[in-house]
Write an enzyme that holds these catalytic residues in place. Structure first.
Site, PDB file in Angstrom:
ATOM      1  N   LEU A  42      39.901 -14.769  69.129  1.00 32.86           N
ATOM      2  CA  LEU A  42      41.131 -14.438  68.578  1.00 32.86           C
ATOM      3  C   LEU A  42      40.745 -13.788  67.123  1.00 32.86           C
ATOM      4  CD1 LEU A  42      43.157 -17.248  69.838  1.00 32.86           C
ATOM      5  CD2 LEU A  42      43.218 -15.074  70.540  1.00 32.86           C
ATOM      6  N   HIS A  43      41.148 -12.724  66.769  1.00 30.29           N
ATOM      7  CA  HIS A  43      40.914 -11.934  65.480  1.00 30.29           C
ATOM      8  C   HIS A  43      41.782 -11.646  64.568  1.00 30.29           C
ATOM      9  CE1 HIS A  43      41.022  -7.856  66.993  1.00 30.29           C
ATOM     10  NE2 HIS A  43      40.631  -8.306  68.331  1.00 30.29           N
TER      11      HIS A  43
END
Length: 122
Positions: A42-43
């Site tokens: 997740l970014h």
């Protein structure tokens, strides 16, 4: 080299390393659907300024990988959702999965929150 894509790892889903063993990582921006979060990197800060092309360089933390093949939905999915699959197999089987970015075959780097994922044009 010109950097045209950059994002920062926020969180790793519990199952990320299971996919790493299979030579792939799944990216999704931090608002990924709940049912997918456990499988994804997740970014945040999904900034794309050019078109991903074979020959470009993806940098995962401190490790660089040459882009070998770009699935036909990578550009749209990366820009709109931050969601693509990184495949570290040099596309030796001739796949063309739409949302996959095929990279040279070498060990998959460890990634941690705070690491940058970037794409460069040599």
């Amino acid at each position: 080299m010109k950097k045209y894509y950059s994002t920062t790892v926020q969180e790793l889903g519990e199952q990320v390393n299971a996919f790493k063993g299979a030579g792939m990582l799944i990216m999704f921006n931090e608002n990924a659907p709940q049912e997918l979060r456990e499988y994804c990197i997740l970014h945040r800060g999904n900034k794309l300024e050019d078109t991903v092309q074979p020959g470009d360089i993806l940098k995962l933390g401190d490790t660089s990988y040459k882009v070998v093949f770009v699935g036909n939905q990578v550009q749209k999915n990366l820009k709109d959702l931050g969601h693509i699959t990184l495949r570290f197999n040099a596309n030796k089987d001739g796949e063309s999965l739409e949302g996959s970015l095929y990279l040279e075959e070498k060990p998959v780097a460890d990634v941690a929150p705070g690491d940058e994922i970037a794409i460069y044009r040599p």
